[in-house]
Write an enzyme that holds these catalytic residues in place. Structure first.
Site, PDB file in Angstrom:
ATOM      1  N   CYS A   1       0.820  -1.234   0.000  1.00  0.00           N
ATOM      2  CA  CYS A   1       0.000   0.000   0.000  1.00  0.00           C
ATOM      3  C   CYS A   1       0.845   1.272   0.000  1.00  0.00           C
ATOM      4  O   CYS A   1       0.331   2.355  -0.279  1.00  0.00           O
ATOM      5  CB  CYS A   1      -0.935   0.008   1.199  1.00  0.00           C
TER       6      CYS A   1
ATOM      7  N   HIS B   1      -2.960   7.354   3.186  1.00  0.00           N
ATOM      8  CA  HIS B   1      -3.443   6.090   2.632  1.00  0.00           C
ATOM      9  C   HIS B   1      -4.824   5.812   3.217  1.00  0.00           C
ATOM     10  O   HIS B   1      -5.045   5.963   4.421  1.00  0.00           O
ATOM     11  CB  HIS B   1      -2.456   4.975   2.985  1.00  0.00           C
TER      12      HIS B   1
ATOM     13  N   ASN C   1     -10.090   0.291   0.642  1.00  0.00           N
ATOM     14  CA  ASN C   1      -8.628   0.329   0.586  1.00  0.00           C
ATOM     15  C   ASN C   1      -8.168  -0.163  -0.790  1.00  0.00           C
ATOM     16  O   ASN C   1      -8.245  -1.354  -1.082  1.00  0.00           O
ATOM     17  CB  ASN C   1      -8.075  -0.563   1.705  1.00  0.00           C
TER      18      ASN C   1
HETATM   19  O1  UT7 Z   1      -3.618  -0.991   3.921  1.00  0.00           O
HETATM   20  C1  UT7 Z   1      -2.715  -1.734   4.668  1.00  0.00           C
HETATM   21  C2  UT7 Z   1      -2.878  -1.560   6.093  1.00  0.00           C
HETATM   22  N1  UT7 Z   1      -4.113  -2.090   6.569  1.00  0.00           N
HETATM   23  C3  UT7 Z   1      -4.605  -1.582   7.640  1.00  0.00           C
HETATM   24  O2  UT7 Z   1      -4.058  -0.640   8.127  1.00  0.00           O
HETATM   25  C4  UT7 Z   1      -5.846  -2.192   8.260  1.00  0.00           C
HETATM   26  C5  UT7 Z   1      -5.638  -2.199   9.747  1.00  0.00           C
HETATM   27  N2  UT7 Z   1      -6.702  -2.819  10.524  1.00  0.00           N
HETATM   28  C6  UT7 Z   1      -7.996  -2.404  10.554  1.00  0.00           C
HETATM   29  O3  UT7 Z   1      -8.410  -1.535   9.832  1.00  0.00           O
HETATM   30  C7  UT7 Z   1      -8.891  -3.012  11.609  1.00  0.00           C
HETATM   31  O4  UT7 Z   1      -8.101  -3.728  12.504  1.00  0.00           O
HETATM   32  C8  UT7 Z   1      -9.989  -3.934  11.032  1.00  0.00           C
HETATM   33  C9  UT7 Z   1     -11.050  -3.103  10.335  1.00  0.00           C
HETATM   34  C10 UT7 Z   1      -9.399  -4.942  10.100  1.00  0.00           C
HETATM   35  C11 UT7 Z   1     -10.692  -4.668  12.162  1.00  0.00           C
HETATM   36  O5  UT7 Z   1     -11.187  -3.764  13.121  1.00  0.00           O
HETATM   37  P1  UT7 Z   1     -10.906  -3.999  14.689  1.00  0.00           P
HETATM   38  O6  UT7 Z   1     -11.597  -2.930  15.401  1.00  0.00           O
HETATM   39  O7  UT7 Z   1      -9.406  -4.095  14.822  1.00  0.00           O
HETATM   40  O8  UT7 Z   1     -11.631  -5.338  14.959  1.00  0.00           O
HETATM   41  P2  UT7 Z   1     -11.037  -6.746  15.438  1.00  0.00           P
HETATM   42  O9  UT7 Z   1     -10.195  -7.364  14.371  1.00  0.00           O
HETATM   43  O10 UT7 Z   1     -10.424  -6.562  16.802  1.00  0.00           O
HETATM   44  O11 UT7 Z   1     -12.362  -7.568  15.596  1.00  0.00           O
HETATM   45  C12 UT7 Z   1     -13.390  -7.179  16.510  1.00  0.00           C
HETATM   46  C13 UT7 Z   1     -14.581  -8.116  16.339  1.00  0.00           C
HETATM   47  C14 UT7 Z   1     -14.178  -9.587  16.298  1.00  0.00           C
HETATM   48  O12 UT7 Z   1     -15.184 -10.325  16.961  1.00  0.00           O
HETATM   49  P3  UT7 Z   1     -14.962 -10.827  18.479  1.00  0.00           P
HETATM   50  O13 UT7 Z   1     -13.735 -11.682  18.433  1.00  0.00           O
HETATM   51  O14 UT7 Z   1     -14.770  -9.582  19.287  1.00  0.00           O
HETATM   52  O15 UT7 Z   1     -16.213 -11.559  18.766  1.00  0.00           O
HETATM   53  C15 UT7 Z   1     -14.233  -9.920  14.826  1.00  0.00           C
HETATM   54  O16 UT7 Z   1     -14.519 -11.287  14.588  1.00  0.00           O
HETATM   55  O17 UT7 Z   1     -15.222  -7.857  15.082  1.00  0.00           O
HETATM   56  C16 UT7 Z   1     -15.378  -9.072  14.365  1.00  0.00           C
HETATM   57  N3  UT7 Z   1     -15.344  -8.781  12.938  1.00  0.00           N
HETATM   58  C17 UT7 Z   1     -16.442  -8.506  12.238  1.00  0.00           C
HETATM   59  N4  UT7 Z   1     -17.744  -8.435  12.576  1.00  0.00           N
HETATM   60  C18 UT7 Z   1     -18.623  -8.125  11.610  1.00  0.00           C
HETATM   61  C19 UT7 Z   1     -14.261  -8.727  12.129  1.00  0.00           C
HETATM   62  N5  UT7 Z   1     -14.652  -8.408  10.883  1.00  0.00           N
HETATM   63  C20 UT7 Z   1     -16.005  -8.277  10.925  1.00  0.00           C
HETATM   64  C21 UT7 Z   1     -16.966  -7.970   9.965  1.00  0.00           C
HETATM   65  N6  UT7 Z   1     -18.249  -7.892  10.339  1.00  0.00           N
HETATM   66  N7  UT7 Z   1     -16.665  -7.706   8.681  1.00  0.00           N
END
Ligand code: UT7
Length: 336
Positions: free
Chosen positions: A123, A263, A293
């Site tokens: 990215c 980004h 993204n």
């Molecule tokens: O471009 C390159 C760089 N990329 C990035 O910088 C992306 C960086 N990361 C992010 O943007 C975020 O970490 C994400 C959007 C990927 C995830 O957000 P988060 O607030 O970090 O959520 P998490 O991974 O800690 O997940 C929280 C909860 C989990 O459920 P439990 O374990 O708390 O029950 C996930 O399973 O959200 C759940 N979850 C979803 N729920 C509904 C993860 N994806 C989804 C989804 N819909 N699509």
């Protein structure tokens, strides 16, 4: 400005003479995703800020997606493809490992015999490729360079993995850099990487396919995989740090910056970086809601739109900051 670090003594430096973009027509909305995986529009919107993303038609190559963007940038620069000295491609999802996307695009454009190669910085690819272009232009080794970021990420997305499939979109954008007199253009770039965080964000490797010694096929490993939460934290910290560093070493403060073009990975990352830099919201460009993204293409797509909206007019100072797999990150300053 500190001439020792960022000023380059008024010598020729790369300036953007033309911009172009190409977004696939097909929109994939959060509602569409609700029918594909266990997710909701509400979760995606609040956790990422994304409402829809574009998806390229099956069979479209990265070079084909890039070509209209490249032609638009060349037309604005008043340059024929034969006038290019170099094409630098940036993509994390090349249609094939080789030839490079840049070579394929060279063929599409009919820009025979100029140098053509890709940089792999995921990215952060546009910041990396632009810094490479600037270096060639500053040394006088090249005058006209096409930097093109083209991302068809959708084929390496696991459409059953809700943690990643809601995030990415396809798109392309291009910039033609030419030698300027130093009054405008790329003032400075900082490139950083840390391979020890490599497994935070991976995908697309041919090494997981059949090998001679040990035939194996694990298509799951071919998909983009991300340790989202850890990546999020490093992204905010690294982007804020490198942005502060490039401002300081060029003698600027946030007050001098007219627009931050970060980004576009996640609205929460964008806002956290803006906050860490003490930037008011109106100085931070956002279009992640409409394209998701788009990896290396996200910054040039944002530049294109920002200019279209009248937010990048001559004399304005833009701070570009990116982050991606590698891990890689970087920043650049452009005097418009
Ligand atoms: O471009 C390159 C760089 N990329 C990035 O910088 C992306 C960086 N990361 C992010 O943007 C975020 O970490 C994400 C959007 C990927 C995830 O957000 P988060 O607030 O970090 O959520 P998490 O991974 O800690 O997940 C929280 C909860 C989990 O459920 P439990 O374990 O708390 O029950 C996930 O399973 O959200 C759940 N979850 C979803 N729920 C509904 C993860 N994806 C989804 C989804 N819909 N699509």
């Amino acid at each position: 400005m500190n001439p020792a670090r960022g000023g380059h003594g008024g010598a020729a430096r790369a300036r953007i003479a033309g911009l172009g973009w190409n977004l696939p027509e097909r929109r994939l909305t959060n509602r569409d995703l609700e029918t594909m995986v266990d997710t909701t529009d509400e979760w995606i919107t609040t956790r990422t800020g994304i409402r829809e993303r574009r998806i390229a038609n099956n069979g479209t190559t990265a070079a084909q997606l890039a070509a209209p963007a490249a032609r638009e940038a060349l037309a604005e620069a008043g340059l024929a493809p034969s006038g290019l000295d170099m094409i630098i491609g940036a993509t994390l999802a090349p249609t094939r490992t080789f030839p490079s996307t840049a070579c394929d695009l060279q063929q599409e454009l009919g820009a025979a015999r100029c140098a053509a190669f890709d940089v792999m910085a995921a990215c952060s690819g546009f910041i990396y490729a632009s810094a490479v272009a600037d270096s060639f232009i500053r040394t006088g080794a090249a005058n006209n360079i096409l930097v093109v970021a083209s991302e068809i990420v959708s084929p390496i997305i696991n459409w059953k993995d809700r943690a990643t499939c809601v995030l990415f979109g396809d798109g392309a954008a291009a910039a033609v850099y030419t030698a300027g007199d130093g009054s405008s253009g790329l003032l400075d770039s900082i490139l950083r990487s840390d391979g020890s965080f490599g497994d935070f964000l991976t995908g697309g490797g041919v090494g997981e396919r059949e090998t001679f010694a040990e035939p194996r096929l694990d298509p799951g490993r071919f998909f983009l995989q991300m340790k989202g939460n850890q990546t999020f934290k490093v992204a905010v910290k690294s982007m804020a740090e490198v942005a502060e560093e490039i401002l300081a070493r060029n003698g600027f403060t946030m007050d001098d910056v007219d627009l931050i073009v970060p980004h576009q990975a996640n609205i929460r990352i964008i806002q956290a970086v803006g906050k860490a830099l003490g930037a008011p919201e109106e100085k931070v460009f956002v279009n992640v809601d409409r394209y998701g993204n788009t990896s290396a293409a996200s910054i040039p797509i944002a530049l294109y739109e920002a200019r279209q909206q009248g937010r990048l007019t001559p004399g304005k100072l833009a701070l570009l900051v990116a982050f991606g797999g590698g891990l890689t990150w970087g920043a650049s300053l452009i005097r418009w």
